[in-house]
Design a protein around this motif. Structure first.
Motif, PDB file in Angstrom:
ATOM      1  N   GLU A  53      59.610  63.171  28.766  1.00 17.45           N
ATOM      2  CA  GLU A  53      59.458  63.388  27.322  1.00 17.45           C
ATOM      3  C   GLU A  53      58.105  64.044  27.083  1.00 17.45           C
ATOM      4  OE1 GLU A  53      61.355  62.571  24.422  1.00 17.45           O
ATOM      5  OE2 GLU A  53      62.967  62.314  25.875  1.00 17.45           O
ATOM      6  N   GLY A  54      58.046  64.971  26.200  1.00 19.47           N
ATOM      7  CA  GLY A  54      56.796  65.661  25.921  1.00 19.47           C
ATOM      8  C   GLY A  54      56.528  66.811  26.865  1.00 19.47           C
ATOM      9  N   GLU A  55      57.344  66.918  27.922  1.00 21.18           N
ATOM     10  CA  GLU A  55      57.255  68.017  28.886  1.00 21.18           C
ATOM     11  C   GLU A  55      55.838  68.243  29.413  1.00 21.18           C
ATOM     12  OE1 GLU A  55      59.402  71.513  27.749  1.00 21.18           O
ATOM     13  OE2 GLU A  55      61.011  70.343  26.863  1.00 21.18           O
ATOM     14  N   SER A  56      55.115  67.148  29.635  1.00 18.37           N
ATOM     15  CA  SER A  56      53.717  67.237  30.059  1.00 18.37           C
ATOM     16  C   SER A  56      53.537  67.562  31.535  1.00 18.37           C
ATOM     17  CB  SER A  56      53.011  65.917  29.745  1.00 18.37           C
ATOM     18  OG  SER A  56      53.673  64.856  30.425  1.00 18.37           O
ATOM     19  N   SER A  57      54.577  67.363  32.336  1.00 18.53           N
ATOM     20  CA  SER A  57      54.445  67.578  33.775  1.00 18.53           C
ATOM     21  C   SER A  57      55.774  68.064  34.341  1.00 18.53           C
ATOM     22  CB  SER A  57      54.027  66.284  34.479  1.00 18.53           C
ATOM     23  OG  SER A  57      55.070  65.309  34.393  1.00 18.53           O
ATOM     24  N   PHE A  58      55.727  68.456  35.596  1.00 16.78           N
ATOM     25  CA  PHE A  58      56.923  68.747  36.387  1.00 16.78           C
ATOM     26  C   PHE A  58      57.251  67.422  37.059  1.00 16.78           C
ATOM     27  CE2 PHE A  58      58.798  70.244  40.449  1.00 16.78           C
ATOM     28  CZ  PHE A  58      59.820  71.040  39.944  1.00 16.78           C
ATOM     29  N   LEU A  59      58.445  66.905  36.846  1.00 17.12           N
ATOM     30  CA  LEU A  59      58.801  65.554  37.279  1.00 17.12           C
ATOM     31  C   LEU A  59      59.804  65.600  38.415  1.00 17.12           C
ATOM     32  CD1 LEU A  59      58.764  62.441  36.667  1.00 17.12           C
ATOM     33  CD2 LEU A  59      60.720  62.898  35.172  1.00 17.12           C
ATOM     34  N   VAL A  60      59.494  64.884  39.484  1.00 14.15           N
ATOM     35  CA  VAL A  60      60.396  64.725  40.619  1.00 14.15           C
ATOM     36  C   VAL A  60      60.528  63.230  40.840  1.00 14.15           C
ATOM     37  CG1 VAL A  60      60.739  65.234  43.056  1.00 14.15           C
ATOM     38  CG2 VAL A  60      59.513  66.860  41.629  1.00 14.15           C
ATOM     39  N   HIS A  61      61.777  62.727  40.932  1.00 12.32           N
ATOM     40  CA  HIS A  61      61.925  61.284  41.106  1.00 12.32           C
ATOM     41  C   HIS A  61      63.106  60.932  41.990  1.00 12.32           C
ATOM     42  CE1 HIS A  61      65.173  60.968  37.993  1.00 12.32           C
ATOM     43  NE2 HIS A  61      64.535  62.005  37.493  1.00 12.32           N
ATOM     44  N   ILE A  62      63.002  59.745  42.592  1.00 16.15           N
ATOM     45  CA  ILE A  62      64.089  59.181  43.397  1.00 16.15           C
ATOM     46  C   ILE A  62      64.406  57.791  42.854  1.00 16.15           C
ATOM     47  CG2 ILE A  62      63.535  60.449  45.508  1.00 16.15           C
ATOM     48  CD1 ILE A  62      62.377  57.783  46.595  1.00 16.15           C
TER      49      ILE A  62
END
Length: 177
Positions: A53-62
């Motif tokens: 939310e807010g597009e503050s970062s590039f997010l990678v998750h598992i």
């Protein structure tokens, strides 16, 4: 060895949102991370790429799953900012992190390649950890269950109330080995 692709890009258009506009550094980070992930010899886990939310970062998750129960046990994420990352166990649906070392939290700075390598090593180490489902019977026919890292006993998720009288579980089932 997995037959799935690691780090699939979420499609925001499924939710009526604009498509992602990833930058050059973000795409390079993703490519380097996928290259390393292709060499992993671990049991598959859910993994995605997007933005919080807010597009503050590039997010990678598992996310570690109990596939038999169709339950996400816990998630870990990396927030990539081009020259640095924040990584750790996810604490909420907005992908905020538990910022403590006991939850695997770390900050790192470096080149895109250095950060991708560090994050790939961290994800692989998490994915190698065994997970057990531990079950207790109850007199009221409600079962208590928790899922834990088998190597440390760290509880990942719970259902029901685990007996406080010290009674042993009736089942210990490997979920990830």
């Amino acid at each position: 060895m997995d037959v799935h692709n690691w780090f699939e890009v979420e499609d925001p258009e499924e939710y009526g949102e604009e498509p992602w506009d990833f930058g050059e550094a973000e795409l390079a980070f993703l490519a380097a991370l996928r290259t390393r992930a292709a060499q992993w010899r671990v049991q598959w886990a859910s993994s995605q790429v997007g933005r919080p939310e807010g597009e503050s970062s590039f997010l990678v998750h598992i996310g570690l799953l109990d596939q038999a129960r169709r339950l996400v046990l816990a998630e870990w994420a990396v927030h990539f900012y081009g020259t640095h990352v924040l990584a750790g166990k996810v604490r909420d649906q907005l992908f905020n992190l538990h910022e403590s070392p006991e939850h695997g939290f770390f900050r790192a700075s470096g080149t895109v390649e250095e950060l991708a390598e560090r994050c790939a090593d961290w994800f692989e180490k998490l994915l190698r950890r065994p997970v057990d489902r531990v079950e207790w019977a109850s007199t009221d026919r409600k079962h208590a269950t928790h899922w834990e890292f088998a190597d440390t006993g760290e509880v990942l998720a719970m259902r029901g109330s685990v007996p406080t009288d010290g009674s042993p579980p009736v089942h210990r089932i490997p979920v990830r080995h």
